[in-house]
Design an enzyme around this catalytic site. Structure first.
Site, PDB file in Angstrom:
ATOM      1  N   ALA A 194       0.837  -1.203   0.000  1.00 53.81           N
ATOM      2  CA  ALA A 194       0.000   0.000   0.000  1.00 53.81           C
ATOM      3  C   ALA A 194       0.870   1.250   0.000  1.00 53.81           C
ATOM      4  CB  ALA A 194      -0.940  -0.003   1.200  1.00 53.81           C
ATOM      5  N   GLU A 239       4.168   0.281 -10.422  1.00 46.97           N
ATOM      6  CA  GLU A 239       5.561   0.175  -9.957  1.00 46.97           C
ATOM      7  C   GLU A 239       6.495   1.131 -10.690  1.00 46.97           C
ATOM      8  OE1 GLU A 239       7.225  -3.672  -9.012  1.00 46.97           O
ATOM      9  OE2 GLU A 239       5.208  -4.546  -8.936  1.00 46.97           O
TER      10      GLU A 239
END
Length: 382
Positions: free
Chosen positions: A128, A366
């Site tokens: 998270a 990412e």
């Protein structure tokens, strides 16, 4: 439909050892028998995939015992193979590793007890980091963690959290204020049943998988929830991404390999007027470009993974190059495969149509492609 036969020639490259070839063969055999999963209920599918991958023993590669390093080449091989058979299976595997990456690299013995469960497929993890106002800019994280007599109180929001809503625990990043910007963040291990944590929204995207926006309304965590030291959150997050960014490229590579296989099968079909699409030089040119992009992506991915496995402290540049090139190239390979299928390529439920939706998010999560370009440029300029 194309074949699902694996191109094994790259496994002879000097990046790999015998154990990697054995792992690839075992997972290929398992994938042929068990994939794709039934995607009718995405949450149930992911839970079932985590359990199945754990039972089969493949999730043991998603983490490492204390004193051991993650084997990044194994992570990449697993993600590539799973993504070629079923991108949702790749997602289920990847999140067990990414979600617990901070614990693998920096966790205490008490925190590592959770790692035993996630590697067995008995608990689902989540990472998270992203917030409504802080996606790729981690230094702008606004979620706060305040000291309390017994530990910490966390308040804020996280969004686009993979496994949000089905995870058993979250590694969460919050501002503890030791310094401005990136130097004032810390990482915490937060069980999903923590009081004050709620799923504010489930997010639907073009390639369905569990995503959610989380609300933290004064979540109380004990001192033992802190991963590493206060103020080390940015370092922890970047260390985890350093390992897992090449694996995102590997997932993209798996999808690109599948798209190339589908295209090769399609252009070999007999045409009503005689011959095949493969007889046309322009089609041969497209196939050559696709094959070139697949091999170039694989070389960048396994260079990065090998470098990390050889003991490099950081592979920021190699990881950024691998993720950027592999995800962008896979998008192009899949788009070409769809084009070669003509109208059937956009038919809902076709393999290339599904791949076209599955690949798109990999250029964002990412670290989006433009962020990878900045990382690479700074490395070159330095």
């Amino acid at each position: 439909m194309g074949t699902r036969k694996m191109d094994k020639s790259f496994l002879d490259w000097p990046f790999f050892e015998a154990r990697h070839r054995e792992l690839a063969a075992a997972l290929e055999d398992w994938s042929v028998k068990h994939l794709p999963a039934d995607h009718g209920d995405t949450d149930a599918a992911c839970k079932g995939l985590v359990a199945a991958l754990g039972q089969a023993g493949f999730l043991r590669h998603s983490g490492a015992n204390e004193g051991e390093r993650l084997d990044v080449r194994s992570l990449c091989l697993i993600r590539e193979t799973l993504a070629r058979h079923d991108p949702l299976a790749d997602f289920a595997f990847a999140m067990q590793g990414l979600g617990m990456g901070a614990v693998t690299l920096f966790g205490t013995p008490g925190q590592r007890k959770w790692l035993e469960r996630t590697r067995a497929g008995q608990a689902i993890s989540a990472f998270a980091l992203t917030e409504p106002g802080a996606g790729s800019d981690v230094a702008s994280t606004a979620t706060t963690a305040e000291r309390t007599p017994g530990g910490w109180r966390l308040s804020g929001e996280k969004t686009y959290i993979s496994n949000g809503g089905i995870a058993d625990l979250y590694v969460i990043f919050a501002r503890t204020g030791e310094a401005p910007g990136a130097r004032g963040l810390s990482a915490f291990l937060m069980p999903a049943d923590s009081t004050g944590l709620s799923v504010a929204e489930r997010i639907e995207v073009i390639a369905p998988h569990p995503l959610a926006r989380l609300k933290l309304a004064g979540v109380e965590l004990p001192e033992a929830a802190l991963i590493g030291q206060p103020g080390e959150g940015f370092k922890i997050a970047m260390s985890v991404l350093d390992v897992f960014r090449p694996t995102v490229g590997a997932a993209a590579l798996g999808m690109a390999r599948r798209a190339l296989d589908e295209a090769l099968a399609r252009v070999a079909l007999p045409r009503a007027g005689g011959g095949t699409l493969a007889d046309y030089q322009i089609v041969q040119g497209h196939l050559a470009d696709m094959a070139l992009k697949v091999d170039a992506a694989a070389l960048l991915i396994y260079r990065a993974a090998w470098t990390k496995d050889q003991g490099a402290t950081r592979i920021t540049r190699e990881a950024a190059m691998a993720k950027l090139y592999a995800t962008e190239a896979a998008q192009e390979v899949i788009d070409t495969a769809l084009q070669l299928h003509g109208g059937d390529g956009v038919r809902c439920g076709s393999t290339v149509e599904a791949l076209y939706r599955d690949i798109r998010a990999l250029r964002i999560y990412e670290g989006a492609s433009d962020v990878q370009r900045v990382v690479i440029a700074r490395s070159v300029l330095a």
